[in-house]
Design a protein around this motif. Structure first.
Motif, mmCIF file in Angstrom:
data_model
loop_
_atom_site.group_PDB
_atom_site.id
_atom_site.type_symbol
_atom_site.label_atom_id
_atom_site.label_comp_id
_atom_site.label_asym_id
_atom_site.label_seq_id
_atom_site.Cartn_x
_atom_site.Cartn_y
_atom_site.Cartn_z
ATOM 1 N N SER A 1 0.908 -1.230 -0.101
ATOM 2 C CA SER A 1 0.215 0.057 -0.034
ATOM 3 C C SER A 1 0.809 1.291 -0.142
ATOM 4 N N GLY A 2 2.250 1.160 0.196
ATOM 5 C CA GLY A 2 3.213 2.301 -0.051
ATOM 6 C C GLY A 2 2.955 3.163 1.362
ATOM 7 N N SER A 3 2.619 2.471 2.487
ATOM 8 C CA SER A 3 2.336 3.274 3.916
ATOM 9 C C SER A 3 3.518 3.060 4.785
ATOM 10 N N ASP A 4 4.797 2.613 4.333
ATOM 11 C CA ASP A 4 5.794 2.438 5.082
ATOM 12 C C ASP A 4 6.860 3.425 5.034
ATOM 13 N N ILE A 5 6.465 4.483 4.003
ATOM 14 C CA ILE A 5 7.470 5.583 3.970
ATOM 15 C C ILE A 5 7.604 6.375 5.055
ATOM 16 N N ASN A 6 9.028 6.589 5.444
ATOM 17 C CA ASN A 6 9.369 7.185 6.770
ATOM 18 C C ASN A 6 8.784 8.655 6.690
ATOM 19 N N GLU A 7 7.845 8.772 7.726
ATOM 20 C CA GLU A 7 7.175 10.460 7.731
ATOM 21 C C GLU A 7 8.123 11.531 8.137
ATOM 22 N N LYS A 8 9.324 10.953 8.498
ATOM 23 C CA LYS A 8 10.373 12.219 8.710
ATOM 24 C C LYS A 8 10.924 12.581 7.286
ATOM 25 N N ASN A 9 10.792 11.950 6.271
ATOM 26 C CA ASN A 9 11.041 12.564 4.997
ATOM 27 C C ASN A 9 10.525 13.692 4.358
ATOM 28 N N TYR A 10 9.138 13.827 4.832
ATOM 29 C CA TYR A 10 8.280 14.711 4.128
ATOM 30 C C TYR A 10 7.905 15.662 5.334
ATOM 31 N N SER A 11 7.782 17.091 4.901
ATOM 32 C CA SER A 11 7.167 17.907 5.793
ATOM 33 C C SER A 11 5.683 17.879 5.968
ATOM 34 N N LEU A 12 5.045 18.289 7.298
ATOM 35 C CA LEU A 12 3.809 17.801 7.245
ATOM 36 C C LEU A 12 2.735 19.084 7.263
ATOM 37 N N PHE A 13 2.134 19.120 6.180
ATOM 38 C CA PHE A 13 1.396 20.308 5.668
ATOM 39 C C PHE A 13 0.066 19.913 6.446
ATOM 40 N N PHE A 14 -0.288 21.015 7.421
ATOM 41 C CA PHE A 14 -1.363 20.799 8.386
ATOM 42 C C PHE A 14 -2.620 20.446 7.985
ATOM 43 N N PRO A 15 -3.305 21.087 6.781
ATOM 44 C CA PRO A 15 -4.389 20.615 6.073
ATOM 45 C C PRO A 15 -4.582 19.085 5.766
ATOM 46 N N LEU A 16 -3.373 18.768 4.932
ATOM 47 C CA LEU A 16 -3.301 17.528 4.411
ATOM 48 C C LEU A 16 -3.085 16.404 5.405
ATOM 49 N N GLU A 17 -2.462 16.918 6.518
ATOM 50 C CA GLU A 17 -2.204 15.922 7.609
ATOM 51 C C GLU A 17 -3.661 15.694 8.266
ATOM 52 N N LYS A 18 -4.478 16.869 8.312
ATOM 53 C CA LYS A 18 -5.905 16.734 9.295
ATOM 54 C C LYS A 18 -6.766 15.763 8.037
ATOM 55 N N LEU A 19 -6.553 15.926 6.857
ATOM 56 C CA LEU A 19 -7.499 15.129 6.044
ATOM 57 C C LEU A 19 -6.965 13.933 5.810
ATOM 58 N N SER A 20 -5.891 13.350 5.949
ATOM 59 C CA SER A 20 -5.324 12.136 6.006
ATOM 60 C C SER A 20 -5.870 11.394 7.188
ATOM 61 N N LYS A 21 -5.600 11.750 8.479
ATOM 62 C CA LYS A 21 -6.107 11.228 9.724
ATOM 63 C C LYS A 21 -7.442 11.171 9.629
ATOM 64 N N ILE A 22 -8.354 12.143 9.146
ATOM 65 C CA ILE A 22 -10.001 11.897 9.020
ATOM 66 C C ILE A 22 -10.252 10.929 8.213
ATOM 67 N N LEU A 23 -9.484 10.682 6.862
ATOM 68 C CA LEU A 23 -10.008 9.816 6.061
ATOM 69 C C LEU A 23 -9.582 8.459 6.475
ATOM 70 N N HIS A 24 -8.324 8.345 7.408
ATOM 71 C CA HIS A 24 -8.072 6.923 7.730
ATOM 72 C C HIS A 24 -9.001 6.574 9.001
ATOM 73 N N GLN A 25 -9.348 7.612 9.620
ATOM 74 C CA GLN A 25 -10.303 7.007 10.408
ATOM 75 C C GLN A 25 -11.723 6.592 10.005
#
Length: 583
Positions: free
Chosen positions: A52-76
């Motif tokens: 699923s491509g979900s193992d990419i280290n999160e430290k390699n990419y800057s966290l853009f707040f709107p996308l971070e919120k959207l990804s968490k909501i869709l994940h839930q």
């Protein structure tokens, strides 16, 4: 002495490996210290990949707040509704693009393909990474290519499962070249998506009802004819074309078509998390209020309220198409028969911004009661219904400020009628010409029309064929010509780069039209002003002054002293009427 020198030299010779080892230790310690110094900026762990491509280290990419919120909501949402650890396509379409499911499916499939995921869902980190890459594209050519590839020949299928029937009737997978071919259906879907989004934001900017659930045919009955003119011009007699050719054709003929769609997608991805959160809050409060009120309110009243609500919704649904099925525009009062809603959308996608955007004008300097003057740099905001809601206006490609200046079916046919309604409008204009062969042409002038024996116009001049095929025939400076009174020069309306052989010409009586030296009867002419309302008001004020001045001159009373030197007296005497008072 010699042995001592030899031993000394030998000792020096043997000391070289020790020195090298010391240097290696020093360099190793220096390198390790540098790694420790920048350890906070570089990840220690390597990168591996799962399906699923979900193992990419999160430290390699800057966290853009709107996308971070959207990804968490869709994940839930995906975990709660689908039981999957990731983000599923149906959840993405349901919560991000509920009004445009086809567009949402295409965007998710594009992200899924770029992430090289082997499962049906995307990992949270992979989804966030693809969204950031989606937002980072700034080049217009890359944006055009990105969206055209979304609507390739089998865009509704997965590239891994796309297939076709061979001569024996068996299914075989499509090649890479065939997957990058665009057919008429793909281009039609792209045009329909752009039209629906443009109309929805156009209606929203005008403060009207939501039209996203209404079909394009209901919004504009001429949409099929408009889209067919584009597909026939692009494909001609071919069934499929390459992505590169379609991109170049769109950049040449419809440069403003895809950018509003891209702005809409970017705006949705960065702000939809707030919509989801607000919807959840409203649902929670309404559910709690309903559960608390059911114990106190009579069930019969609740049933009656539900029936009334259904009747109101049905009445709104019946009344919504009436708002938009006609040719009325919120700010102009109406368009002519040659400019339906779909045609104005297509013209706005082809013309420069001087025709589609209202220009801000400086406020006139007026004295104040205190004796001071207004700020000369102050600007008057554009008089437009979209001023209160700038976001829908930015994503709408349908102008709301175009006004009908001249219609031959209403105001009469003739050069004097054309000049009376067009001359004096100091702004960009569009002249639509309809011939008996059912061809419609558009002459786009970025400046005011004036009678002269020279060809006029700036670099934004356009000569466009709207029907039966849409195409930009010519664009550039000095393409337009208008002369009805100067002797010794051709009379009529002309357009083209060659004065000796014009591409399009109308005779001086505005009764015949010639396109590429082929004559035809001119059925109708419509002229639209593309400036703001202040330009139109100035033209109307000048015409009112001319009418009142003519009436005033007609009723002037002359004294006997003024009549002696009046030129009309001499004209009457030259005509053989010296006793004009006895007439």
């Amino acid at each position: 002495m010699g042995n001592g020198q030899y031993k000394h030299g030998n000792q020096r010779h043997k000391s070289h490996p020790n020195i090298a080892s010391i240097n290696r230790k020093a360099s190793t310690s220096t390198t390790s210290s540098l790694h420790e110094k920048y350890a906070t900026n570089t990840p220690r762990d390597g990168m591996s990949r799962t399906a699923s491509g979900s193992d990419i280290n999160e430290k390699n990419y800057s966290l853009f707040f709107p996308l971070e919120k959207l990804s968490k909501i869709l994940h839930q949402k995906t975990q709660h509704e689908c039981g999957v650890n990731g983000i599923a396509q149906e959840i993405f379409v349901k919560y991000v693009f509920p009004k445009y499911p086809d567009l949402g499916e295409r965007i998710f499939r594009k992200m899924h393909k770029l992430a090289k995921a082997k499962t049906k869902h995307l990992g949270v980190t992979a989804f966030r990474q693809q969204c950031e890459m989606y937002l980072s594209v700034l080049d217009d050519a890359l944006i055009h290519e990105h969206y055209v590839k979304m609507f390739f020949a089998n865009g509704s299928l997965n590239a891994a499962t796309a297939s076709k029937e061979n001569a024996g009737g068996q299914q075989q997978p499509l090649s890479d070249e065939e997957l990058l071919l665009v057919n008429t259906n793909g281009l039609t879907d792209l045009l329909l998506i752009c039209f629906r989004i443009g109309v929805a934001n156009y209606i929203a900017s005008a403060g009207k009802a939501d039209v996203t659930t209404i079909s394009a045919d209901t919004i504009c009955p001429h949409i099929k004819r408009t889209i067919t003119s584009v597909t026939q011009s692009c494909f001609f007699t071919k069934d499929t074309l390459s992505v590169g050719f379609v991109c170049r054709w769109l950049e040449k003929n419809l440069p403003n078509l895809i950018m509003p769609l891209h702005r809409f997608c970017v705006h949705t991805l960065t702000t939809v998390y707030r919509t989801i959160e607000e919807a959840e809050k409203v649902a929670t409060t309404s559910q709690s209020s309903v559960t608390g009120a059911t114990n106190e309110v009579n069930p019969l009243l609740l049933a009656l309220n539900k029936e009334l609500r259904k009747l109101n919704e049905a009445a709104c649904e019946r009344g919504t198409p009436e708002i938009i099925t006609g040719n009325t525009l919120p700010s102009t009062g109406g368009l002519g028969k040659l400019m339906p809603l779909s045609q104005s959308w297509l013209l706005a996608a082809a013309l420069p911004n001087v025709f589609t955007r209202v220009q801000e004008r400086k406020a006139p300097i007026t004295p104040q009661p205190s004796g001071k003057l207004d700020n000369p740099d102050a600007t008057i905001p554009a008089i437009d219904a979209a001023a209160a809601s700038p976001i829908p206006h930015l994503m709408s490609t349908i102008p709301t400020h175009w006004s009908l200046l001249y219609d031959s079916q209403q105001h009469g046919v003739g050069s004097n009628r054309f000049l009376h309604h067009v001359i004096g409008y100091k702004g960009p204009t569009l002249v639509l010409l309809h011939s008996e062969t059912d061809e419609i042409f558009c002459l786009a002038s970025p400046s005011e029309w004036r009678e002269t024996h020279l060809y006029t116009g700036t670099d934004d001049c356009h000569i466009i064929q709207l029907l039966p095929k849409f195409s930009i025939l010519e664009k550039g400076p000095k393409l337009l010509y208008l002369n009805t009174c100067i002797r010794g020069y051709p009379k009529g309306l002309r357009a083209g780069p060659d004065p000796r052989k014009p591409l399009l010409s109308v005779d001086e009586h505005f009764e015949k039209i010639e396109y590429r030296s082929v004559p035809s009867v001119l059925f109708a002419i419509e002229v639209y002003g593309c400036g703001d309302r202040q330009i139109r008001d100035i033209q109307l004020d000048i015409k009112k002054w001319q009418v009142t001045e003519a009436e005033r001159q007609r009723t002037v009373k002359l004294t006997s002293a003024d009549w002696i030197d009046h030129p009309d007296r001499y004209l009457l005497e030259l005509g053989g009427r010296p006793q004009y008072n006895n007439a």
